[in-house]
Design a protein around this motif. Structure first.
Motif, PDB file in Angstrom:
ATOM      1  N   SER A 130       1.025  -1.232   0.016  1.00  0.00           N
ATOM      2  CA  SER A 130      -0.001  -0.050   0.060  1.00  0.00           C
ATOM      3  C   SER A 130       0.675   1.130   0.160  1.00  0.00           C
ATOM      4  N   SER A 153       2.410   1.891  -3.143  1.00  0.00           N
ATOM      5  CA  SER A 153       1.538   2.147  -4.393  1.00  0.00           C
ATOM      6  C   SER A 153       1.216   3.574  -4.364  1.00  0.00           C
ATOM      7  N   ARG A 212      -0.873   7.855  -8.162  1.00  0.00           N
ATOM      8  CA  ARG A 212      -1.572   6.906  -7.042  1.00  0.00           C
ATOM      9  C   ARG A 212      -1.808   7.590  -5.655  1.00  0.00           C
ATOM     10  N   THR A 252      -5.052   5.576  -2.169  1.00  0.00           N
ATOM     11  CA  THR A 252      -4.960   4.024  -2.088  1.00  0.00           C
ATOM     12  C   THR A 252      -5.840   3.975  -0.764  1.00  0.00           C
ATOM     13  N   LEU A 265      -7.256   1.005  -5.626  1.00  0.00           N
ATOM     14  CA  LEU A 265      -6.749   2.369  -6.290  1.00  0.00           C
ATOM     15  C   LEU A 265      -7.563   2.576  -7.270  1.00  0.00           C
TER      16      LEU A 265
END
Length: 85
Positions: free
Chosen positions: A43, A46, A52, A55, A64
């Motif tokens: 996470s 990401s 991104r 999340t 996402l």
């Protein structure tokens, strides 16, 4: 997304080696790590990867959402695609 490096098991590994990445909806990526212990690390990586920001960790699943593109972003992506042939 699949080429994001994640620290797991003492080394850097590609996210695609640690999790199943699916697209259940056109504007949503879902990452399901094979090992629940890698959810938090996956996470965090990401969030740090390009574009991104939103999340959401939902238990053992990372969601996402992909925001709608603006006119400017569409043109930018089109130009990149044209350049890369």
């Amino acid at each position: 997304m699949e080429n994001v490096d994640v620290q797991a098991y003492g080394s850097a590994m590609k996210l695609k080696q640690l999790a199943l990445i699916t697209t259940p909806e056109p504007r949503l990526l879902v990452v399901q790590p094979f090992d629940a212990g890698t959810v938090q690390t996956s996470s965090e990586r990401s969030r740090e990867s390009k574009n991104r920001n939103h999340t959401c960790v939902d238990g053992k699943i990372i969601r996402l959402p992909i925001p709608e593109l603006s006119e400017e972003r569409r043109k930018e992506f089109g130009a990149r695609a044209w350049e890369n042939g």
